[in-house]
Design an enzyme around this catalytic site. Sequence first.
Site, PDB file in Angstrom:
ATOM      1  CG  HIS A  28      -1.963  -1.069   1.174  1.00  0.00           C
ATOM      2  ND1 HIS A  28      -2.948  -1.162   0.209  1.00  0.00           N
ATOM      3  CD2 HIS A  28      -2.147  -2.141   1.979  1.00  0.00           C
ATOM      4  CE1 HIS A  28      -3.697  -2.221   0.432  1.00  0.00           C
ATOM      5  NE2 HIS A  28      -3.221  -2.847   1.497  1.00  0.00           N
ATOM      6  CG  HIS A 138      -6.922  -4.758   6.975  1.00  0.00           C
ATOM      7  ND1 HIS A 138      -7.155  -5.402   5.778  1.00  0.00           N
ATOM      8  CD2 HIS A 138      -8.092  -4.175   7.322  1.00  0.00           C
ATOM      9  CE1 HIS A 138      -8.425  -5.231   5.439  1.00  0.00           C
ATOM     10  NE2 HIS A 138      -9.011  -4.490   6.360  1.00  0.00           N
TER      11      HIS A 138
END
Length: 141
Positions: A28, A138
Amino acid sequence: MKLMWTLLPLLLLDLTVFTPALPFSKRHIDNPKSLVPGGNRRYCDVMMRRHWLIHKGKCKQINTFIHENLSTIEDFCRTPPVPCINSPSMNNCHDSTHDVSVTDCFASAGARPPHCHYRKKDSTRSIRVGCEKGEPVHLDG
């Protein structure tokens, strides 16, 4: 001496690979936003391959790249916990304290490896991260 130089990469790998934030970072974080061959319109096609998000015979359907330092995202782990929306099994999500620059990548209809193609959407918005031991693991939204 040659053996030491051969083992050094393995020792460095051992120090970095097994921290919880590394997989989050690999999936990410792209800061600063990378310049890619083919220009900005090919950003998602290139970055999804570069970050190994196309594998096992599947094109990952959605991924978000955050254009902030990992330390900034780690700071979000210190905000009050909120319910995780996209991962109900996690109960330790945290909202960003400010909007962040992101690029959302969406797989084009019918995309199949090795020809995964993506649409992208750049925006500045809040995010929600799941954290363990003070580190992001996450991206929940």
